[in-house]
Design an enzyme around this catalytic site. Structure first.
Site, PDB file in Angstrom:
ATOM      1  N   ARG A 126      -4.553 -25.408  -5.130  1.00 32.68           N
ATOM      2  CA  ARG A 126      -5.443 -24.378  -4.579  1.00 32.68           C
ATOM      3  C   ARG A 126      -4.896 -23.750  -3.302  1.00 32.68           C
ATOM      4  O   ARG A 126      -5.653 -23.180  -2.517  1.00 32.68           O
ATOM      5  CB  ARG A 126      -6.854 -24.947  -4.352  1.00 32.68           C
ATOM      6  CG  ARG A 126      -7.543 -25.391  -5.629  1.00 32.68           C
ATOM      7  CD  ARG A 126      -9.005 -25.724  -5.380  1.00 32.68           C
ATOM      8  NE  ARG A 126      -9.670 -26.088  -6.624  1.00 32.68           N
ATOM      9  CZ  ARG A 126      -9.789 -27.332  -7.098  1.00 32.68           C
ATOM     10  NH1 ARG A 126      -9.261 -28.335  -6.389  1.00 32.68           N
ATOM     11  NH2 ARG A 126     -10.401 -27.582  -8.223  1.00 32.68           N
ATOM     12  N   LYS A 148       0.947  -9.764  -0.775  1.00 31.79           N
ATOM     13  CA  LYS A 148       0.660  -9.473  -2.176  1.00 31.79           C
ATOM     14  C   LYS A 148       1.607 -10.284  -3.059  1.00 31.79           C
ATOM     15  O   LYS A 148       2.827 -10.172  -2.938  1.00 31.79           O
ATOM     16  CB  LYS A 148       0.845  -7.991  -2.476  1.00 31.79           C
ATOM     17  CG  LYS A 148      -0.296  -7.108  -2.016  1.00 31.79           C
ATOM     18  CD  LYS A 148      -0.089  -5.698  -2.539  1.00 31.79           C
ATOM     19  CE  LYS A 148      -1.236  -4.780  -2.194  1.00 31.79           C
ATOM     20  NZ  LYS A 148      -1.025  -3.424  -2.729  1.00 31.79           N
ATOM     21  N   GLU A 190      11.633   2.552  -1.100  1.00 31.32           N
ATOM     22  CA  GLU A 190      10.523   2.103  -0.246  1.00 31.32           C
ATOM     23  C   GLU A 190      10.761   2.485   1.214  1.00 31.32           C
ATOM     24  O   GLU A 190       9.808   2.710   1.962  1.00 31.32           O
ATOM     25  CB  GLU A 190      10.329   0.589  -0.376  1.00 31.32           C
ATOM     26  CG  GLU A 190       9.793   0.137  -1.725  1.00 31.32           C
ATOM     27  CD  GLU A 190       8.310   0.428  -1.918  1.00 31.32           C
ATOM     28  OE1 GLU A 190       7.664   0.920  -0.975  1.00 31.32           O
ATOM     29  OE2 GLU A 190       7.802   0.148  -3.017  1.00 31.32           O
ATOM     30  N   LYS A 232       4.822  -1.350   8.063  1.00 31.59           N
ATOM     31  CA  LYS A 232       3.937  -2.043   7.127  1.00 31.59           C
ATOM     32  C   LYS A 232       2.997  -2.982   7.865  1.00 31.59           C
ATOM     33  O   LYS A 232       1.818  -3.111   7.504  1.00 31.59           O
ATOM     34  CB  LYS A 232       4.760  -2.806   6.087  1.00 31.59           C
ATOM     35  CG  LYS A 232       3.864  -3.435   5.023  1.00 31.59           C
ATOM     36  CD  LYS A 232       4.606  -3.872   3.796  1.00 31.59           C
ATOM     37  CE  LYS A 232       3.621  -4.333   2.721  1.00 31.59           C
ATOM     38  NZ  LYS A 232       4.292  -4.790   1.491  1.00 31.59           N
ATOM     39  N   GLU A 242      -6.588  -4.234   1.294  1.00 34.76           N
ATOM     40  CA  GLU A 242      -6.505  -2.930   0.636  1.00 34.76           C
ATOM     41  C   GLU A 242      -7.873  -2.303   0.358  1.00 34.76           C
ATOM     42  O   GLU A 242      -8.111  -1.698  -0.677  1.00 34.76           O
ATOM     43  CB  GLU A 242      -5.722  -3.063  -0.687  1.00 34.76           C
ATOM     44  CG  GLU A 242      -5.082  -1.764  -1.129  1.00 34.76           C
ATOM     45  CD  GLU A 242      -4.149  -1.948  -2.306  1.00 34.76           C
ATOM     46  OE1 GLU A 242      -3.006  -1.499  -2.202  1.00 34.76           O
ATOM     47  OE2 GLU A 242      -4.547  -2.551  -3.315  1.00 34.76           O
ATOM     48  N   ARG A 246      -4.742   0.276   3.807  1.00 37.91           N
ATOM     49  CA  ARG A 246      -3.594  -0.288   3.100  1.00 37.91           C
ATOM     50  C   ARG A 246      -3.292   0.453   1.808  1.00 37.91           C
ATOM     51  O   ARG A 246      -2.173   0.396   1.291  1.00 37.91           O
ATOM     52  CB  ARG A 246      -3.821  -1.783   2.817  1.00 37.91           C
ATOM     53  CG  ARG A 246      -2.577  -2.444   2.236  1.00 37.91           C
ATOM     54  CD  ARG A 246      -2.613  -3.952   2.282  1.00 37.91           C
ATOM     55  NE  ARG A 246      -1.387  -4.507   1.741  1.00 37.91           N
ATOM     56  CZ  ARG A 246      -1.062  -5.794   1.755  1.00 37.91           C
ATOM     57  NH1 ARG A 246      -1.891  -6.665   2.305  1.00 37.91           N
ATOM     58  NH2 ARG A 246       0.069  -6.211   1.240  1.00 37.91           N
ATOM     59  N   ASN A 250       0.529   2.677  -1.112  1.00 37.13           N
ATOM     60  CA  ASN A 250       0.775   2.996  -2.517  1.00 37.13           C
ATOM     61  C   ASN A 250       1.339   4.405  -2.698  1.00 37.13           C
ATOM     62  O   ASN A 250       1.462   4.876  -3.839  1.00 37.13           O
ATOM     63  CB  ASN A 250      -0.524   2.855  -3.321  1.00 37.13           C
ATOM     64  CG  ASN A 250      -0.975   1.412  -3.427  1.00 37.13           C
ATOM     65  OD1 ASN A 250      -0.173   0.520  -3.662  1.00 37.13           O
ATOM     66  ND2 ASN A 250      -2.273   1.185  -3.237  1.00 37.13           N
ATOM     67  N   HIS A 253       3.480   5.309  -5.649  1.00 37.78           N
ATOM     68  CA  HIS A 253       3.415   4.223  -6.613  1.00 37.78           C
ATOM     69  C   HIS A 253       2.603   4.544  -7.868  1.00 37.78           C
ATOM     70  O   HIS A 253       2.894   4.015  -8.932  1.00 37.78           O
ATOM     71  CB  HIS A 253       2.839   2.966  -5.951  1.00 37.78           C
ATOM     72  CG  HIS A 253       3.817   2.252  -5.082  1.00 37.78           C
ATOM     73  ND1 HIS A 253       4.375   2.834  -3.957  1.00 37.78           N
ATOM     74  CD2 HIS A 253       4.353   1.009  -5.169  1.00 37.78           C
ATOM     75  CE1 HIS A 253       5.199   1.959  -3.390  1.00 37.78           C
ATOM     76  NE2 HIS A 253       5.199   0.854  -4.107  1.00 37.78           N
ATOM     77  N   HIS A 257       4.760   3.818 -10.801  1.00 34.40           N
ATOM     78  CA  HIS A 257       4.562   2.702 -11.720  1.00 34.40           C
ATOM     79  C   HIS A 257       4.504   3.185 -13.163  1.00 34.40           C
ATOM     80  O   HIS A 257       4.989   2.503 -14.076  1.00 34.40           O
ATOM     81  CB  HIS A 257       3.280   1.948 -11.371  1.00 34.40           C
ATOM     82  CG  HIS A 257       3.441   0.970 -10.252  1.00 34.40           C
ATOM     83  ND1 HIS A 257       2.372   0.355  -9.637  1.00 34.40           N
ATOM     84  CD2 HIS A 257       4.547   0.488  -9.639  1.00 34.40           C
ATOM     85  CE1 HIS A 257       2.819  -0.457  -8.686  1.00 34.40           C
ATOM     86  NE2 HIS A 257       4.126  -0.386  -8.673  1.00 34.40           N
ATOM     87  N   HIS A 269      12.410  -0.365  -9.460  1.00 31.64           N
ATOM     88  CA  HIS A 269      11.139  -0.083  -8.796  1.00 31.64           C
ATOM     89  C   HIS A 269      11.300   0.962  -7.694  1.00 31.64           C
ATOM     90  O   HIS A 269      10.514   1.905  -7.601  1.00 31.64           O
ATOM     91  CB  HIS A 269      10.559  -1.367  -8.211  1.00 31.64           C
ATOM     92  CG  HIS A 269       9.312  -1.153  -7.416  1.00 31.64           C
ATOM     93  ND1 HIS A 269       8.104  -0.855  -8.005  1.00 31.64           N
ATOM     94  CD2 HIS A 269       9.090  -1.170  -6.071  1.00 31.64           C
ATOM     95  CE1 HIS A 269       7.188  -0.702  -7.065  1.00 31.64           C
ATOM     96  NE2 HIS A 269       7.748  -0.895  -5.889  1.00 31.64           N
TER      97      HIS A 269
END
Length: 368
Positions: A126, A148, A190, A232, A242, A246, A250, A253, A257, A269
């Site tokens: 956990r 993330k 990026e 960042k 997010e 945040r 993206n 993206h 994506h 990417h």
């Protein structure tokens, strides 16, 4: 760059504060950083088959020198292995190594490794601590910071994951010496995104010379990496999960994506993000959401870096993959609009409007 010249960028998220260490030749310090940040008795290095032979022994020795009982878990390299089946193997290996809640996972590699090892750490018992040791430019400037972690599902990228902040990040720019030029160039996508978000000066620099060229020294690259981390960091500190700000990370993206998935992940990417950024900028200029000069500045920087400024993937294929994006809200989607260089805004558009943006921005060739 000597150890004394290492740049340390503090990150203060709601769930955890940590430091990002950026330098040249600081891989040998992973053990000391891990000891200070995470403690514990056992450390398990999770890496992949390309990176492991290059750096796993050095990192393992550094951890042992810091007093850890260290081991290495290696999984097959490549985005196609960023799956639940691979994650299960990593979790079983952590259990075999008998890591406890006081111990630590060390993620050694690029973005796929950071995601896989980070998600394994978040799930094992956990949640145990993870130290990110990014070895690609993309991971250094983006994925290793912010927490993330995810795996891909058949319906899309990063659809299964958590927010799980690292205890520390160690970015050794010397690792980039072993990166193939094409992979290095891909990662610059990026960097361009961050420049559009918050640093017009950096975007101007990227418009003048390619980062992959010998025109930049390792010290200069380290400073660029650190500046990207700061950009960042400022966003993540303000909005860890997010809910608002945040989402601006993206930028590029949503379409990117879609392009990446439409290529069956053959396009990297960073290249996909770069193409998506240009496509969105073209569409936004046509919609009057940004000035043509903003579009032109973005396309110029991407082109200088040798990255794709457009795509020839079919619109319907791109749009189909975009509808599986995790930023979808029912029949609407949040997109990030480059209002001007250094300022972006989040807009919610219908799926019909999203389709229009794809048609306006993708596969259009040169602007008149």
């Amino acid at each position: 760059m000597s150890e004394s010249m290492e740049t340390v960028v503090p990150v203060s998220c709601a769930s955890r504060s940590y430091e990002v260490h950026v330098g040249v030749g600081n891989l040998a310090g992973v053990g000391a950083v891990t000891r200070k940040a995470a403690g514990g008795e056992r450390a398990c290095v999770v890496t992949e088959t390309n990176v492991g032979p290059l750096y796993a022994d050095a990192v393992k020795k550094s951890l042992e020198d810091a007093g850890y009982k260290a081991s290495v878990i290696t999984f097959p390299a490549g985005e196609r292995h960023k799956r639940l089946s691979t994650l299960e193997g990593i979790l079983e290996a952590l259990a075999e190594e008998q890591l406890t809640r006081d111990d630590v996972v060390v993620a050694l590699g690029g973005g796929v490794t950071g995601d896989m090892a980070g998600l394994a750490a978040a799930m094992y018992l956990r949640g145990i601590q993870v130290v990110q040791v990014p070895t690609s430019l993309l991971a250094m400037v983006d994925s290793s910071v912010g927490g993330k972690v995810a795996v891909d599902l058949s319906h899309g990228k990063n659809l299964c994951g958590f927010f799980w902040q690292p205890s520390a990040v160690v970015a050794d720019v010397a690792c980039l010496r072993t990166i193939e030029p094409a992979l290095f160039r891909d990662s610059v996508g990026e960097v361009v995104k961050h420049a559009v978000l918050a640093d017009p000066g950096m975007l101007g620099l990227l418009s003048q010379r390619p980062l992959v060229s010998e025109a930049f020294t390792e010290d200069e690259v380290a400073r660029i990496v650190a500046e990207n981390v700061r950009i960042k960091r400022d966003v993540v500190d303000a909005d860890e999960r997010e809910h608002g700000l945040r989402q601006t990370l993206n930028l590029g993206h949503t379409i990117g994506h879609g392009i990446e998935a439409a290529s069956d992940f053959l396009l990297g990417h960073g290249s996909s993000v770069a193409a998506g950024l240009c496509c969105m900028a073209r569409a936004c200029a046509k919609k009057g959401w940004c000035e043509p000069s903003t579009r032109d500045a973005i396309v110029a920087a991407v082109a200088t870096q040798g990255l794709p400024t457009d795509t020839d993937q079919p619109h319907e294929l791109i749009f189909g993959y975009m509808t599986h994006d995790k930023k979808r809200h029912g029949d609407a989607m949040n997109i990030v609009v480059p209002a001007r260089i250094g300022a972006v805004e989040v807009r919610r558009v219908t799926l019909a409007e999203l389709r229009e943006l794809v048609e306006l921005g993708c596969g259009t060739g040169k602007e008149a």
